[in-house]
Every structure is written in C-alpha cells, then in structure tokens.
Design an enzyme around this catalytic site. Structure first.
Site, short mmCIF file in Angstrom:
data_model
loop_
_atom_site.label_atom_id
_atom_site.label_comp_id
_atom_site.label_asym_id
_atom_site.label_seq_id
_atom_site.Cartn_x
_atom_site.Cartn_y
_atom_site.Cartn_z
N PRO A 88 58.39 -10.20 34.08
CA PRO A 88 58.52 -10.47 35.52
C PRO A 88 59.82 -11.20 35.85
O PRO A 88 60.20 -11.29 37.01
CB PRO A 88 57.29 -11.34 35.83
N ASP A 169 63.27 12.93 48.14
CA ASP A 169 62.41 11.76 47.91
C ASP A 169 62.87 10.54 48.71
O ASP A 169 64.06 10.39 48.99
CB ASP A 169 62.47 11.34 46.44
N1 SAM Z 1 54.48 -16.27 31.27
C1 SAM Z 1 55.30 -15.20 31.70
C2 SAM Z 1 56.13 -15.62 32.90
O1 SAM Z 1 55.62 -16.36 33.73
O2 SAM Z 1 57.28 -15.17 33.04
C3 SAM Z 1 54.45 -14.00 32.07
C4 SAM Z 1 53.74 -13.38 30.92
S1 SAM Z 1 52.73 -12.02 31.39
C5 SAM Z 1 51.15 -12.78 31.57
C6 SAM Z 1 52.57 -11.07 29.93
C7 SAM Z 1 53.50 -9.89 29.82
O3 SAM Z 1 53.26 -8.96 30.85
C8 SAM Z 1 54.98 -10.20 29.92
O4 SAM Z 1 55.50 -10.66 28.69
C9 SAM Z 1 55.55 -8.86 30.34
O5 SAM Z 1 55.80 -8.03 29.23
C10 SAM Z 1 54.44 -8.27 31.17
N2 SAM Z 1 54.66 -8.36 32.62
C11 SAM Z 1 53.92 -9.09 33.49
N3 SAM Z 1 54.35 -8.94 34.75
C12 SAM Z 1 55.39 -8.08 34.71
C13 SAM Z 1 56.26 -7.53 35.68
N4 SAM Z 1 56.16 -7.85 36.97
N5 SAM Z 1 57.22 -6.66 35.28
C14 SAM Z 1 57.35 -6.34 33.98
N6 SAM Z 1 56.55 -6.83 32.99
C15 SAM Z 1 55.59 -7.69 33.34
#
Ligand code: SAM
Length: 250
Positions: A88, A169
C-alpha cells in the site's frame, strides 16, 4: 509475457490463472503465468516463513531468507525480470502504468506480502519498484498482483476480440468511456437514446463523444486537468451548459 507471483497462497493465484481471459491468453501462448510458494524456500524443518518484528510490536513479518531465495529462483532464467513489491506504500497503479508494462516489459515478478509485510532488506536489495492498487490495506498482495496481471494482459495484442475495445476504454484518452446500451431498446419504461437506432454513424459518434464528456465531467472532473479540453469538446460542453440553463429557467 511472463508473470510470476511469489505468494504464500499459490492455490488462490492459480485459480485466477485458470479462468476467463487469462486462461485463454495462456492457451494462446501470449502469456505464461507461474505461482511460486515462498514456503517452499523456507530453510527449517517447520517451513517457517515469518517471525516477530525486531523492536517489538504487533503482527509478524515475512523473513528475508526464503523470500530472497524465491526471488532468485524466479529470476534465474529471466534475469531481465522486473521485480515488483505489492504494497500500500507503493506508487498508485493506473492505466498508463498498465500500458508501460504491456509495451516494455517481458517478465514481471510480483512479491505478495502478508501479515505486516516483508523484511525491508528484501525491498532495498531485490525490488525494482513498489506498486499499490489504492489507498487501503488488504490482507495480502495477491489480489493486487492479479489486478495488474489482468489489466496488462488485456492490452497485449490478440488477447481481446477487437483492438478498438482497448482504444475506447476509460482513461485511454483521458476521458471516461461513453454509456452503453443493448437490446431490448425499451426496458421497464426506459428507452435508449433515439440516435443509437438512427444508423447515422456521424451522429452516433458525436453522441458518444458527448456522453463521454458528460460522464467525465460528472464523475471524474479531475481528468480534465490531466488532459486539457480540445476545442470541439469545449463546444459540446458549452452547448450542454446552455441546455442546463434553459432547464433551470423553466
Ligand atoms: N503493514 C503494512 C503497511 O501498513 O504498510 C501493510 C501490510 S498488509 C496487511 C499485507 C500485505 O498486503 C502487504 O505486504 C502487501 O503485499 C499487500 N497489500 C495490502 N494492501 C495493498 C495495496 N493497497 N496495494 C498493494 N498491496 C497491498
């Protein structure tokens, strides 16, 4: 194009590879899709892939050793692969980025985090780029990787029926796509716009441009700042404003 997904849930990703447009693109050999279980690269007897964070605090972190070995394995026959960390905290994914991957990259490796994420040392030693699919937090990176694979694949030559469907698109020309209707022409007392039954292609084209502009104006006016209005678009919107003024006066 080759997509490799490093994940702790390969079955989840494999079911995506086996359905719809993705599976057809695989059969046509336009893409190849592989999932790699990070757990297969765990060193110890218990196949441990996560551990407590240094410094304390909640949650678990994916250990560096198995992930490092998994990335090395994924890249061994494709050293040119681009390694993408789903997070994220990454750069927000958009249609421009999808085109960039579709045109320039031949092999993408996605690291899907879980728990609190991955050990930061993997990030700065192996990751080429961090991508987010939006300002919200999911439990894992798999859905995010699938979003990217799906949107990139449909841009590759010979994946969709007609090239035009990609050209018109939303976001393609900095606008949202026009409204669509199909049979029947009357549904629950709602009629489709007459012009679409006229057979007059010029008028239909003008109606579609107008529909696209109105929708963009109402739903995503920010797109007009990214791509400025052309003269004929300004005229269409001015005419619409005049029609609205007339309506308000009544
Ligand atoms: N603790 C992290 C933070 O706050 O930045 C978030 C960890 S999340 C619970 C677990 C995993 O989900 C991340 O390591 C990522 O690979 C994925 N993930 C969660 N949200 C995402 C998003 N919006 N875009 C891409 N990957 C995401």
């Amino acid at each position: 194009m080759k997509f490799t997904v490093l994940t702790l849930f390969p079955d989840f990703v494999n079911s995506f590879f086996m359905n719809g447009m993705i599976s057809r693109a695989v059969k046509k050999k336009i893409i190849s899709c592989i999932s790699i279980n990070i757990r297969d690269f765990a060193f110890n007897h218990h196949k441990t892939v996560d551990d407590k964070p240094y410094g304390g605090g909640c949650g678990m972190v994916i250990k560096p050793e198995p992930l490092y070995a998994a990335v090395k394995y994924a890249r061994k026959d494709r050293p040119d692969s681009r390694v993408i960390l789903m997070t994220p905290q990454g750069r927000p994914f958009d249609q421009k980025k999808a085109w960039d991957f579709a045109k320039k990259k031949k092999s993408l490796v996605f690291i899907c985090g879980r728990y609190e994420g991955i050990d930061e040392r993997i990030n700065y030693s192996l990751v080429d780029e961090e991508i987010s699919i939006g300002d919200y937090v999911m439990t894992g990176g798999e859905l995010a990787a699938m979003v990217i694979i799906d949107s990139v694949t449909r841009l590759l030559p010979d994946v969709l029926g007609g090239k035009e469907s990609v050209d018109i698109d939303s976001f393609q020309n900095g606008r949202l796509e026009y409204a669509h209707y199909t049979r029947p022409s009357r549904f629950k007392d709602m009629d489709i716009p007459d012009v679409l039954l006229s057979g007059n292609h010029k008028k239909i084209e003008k109606w579609r441009i107008t529909s696209s502009l109105k929708r963009t104006f109402l739903k995503r006016p920010d797109l007009f700042t990214q791509k400025k209005l052309k003269e004929h678009e300004k005229q269409i919107l001015k005419k619409w404003c005049r029609e609205l003024e007339e309506l308000i006066k009544k």
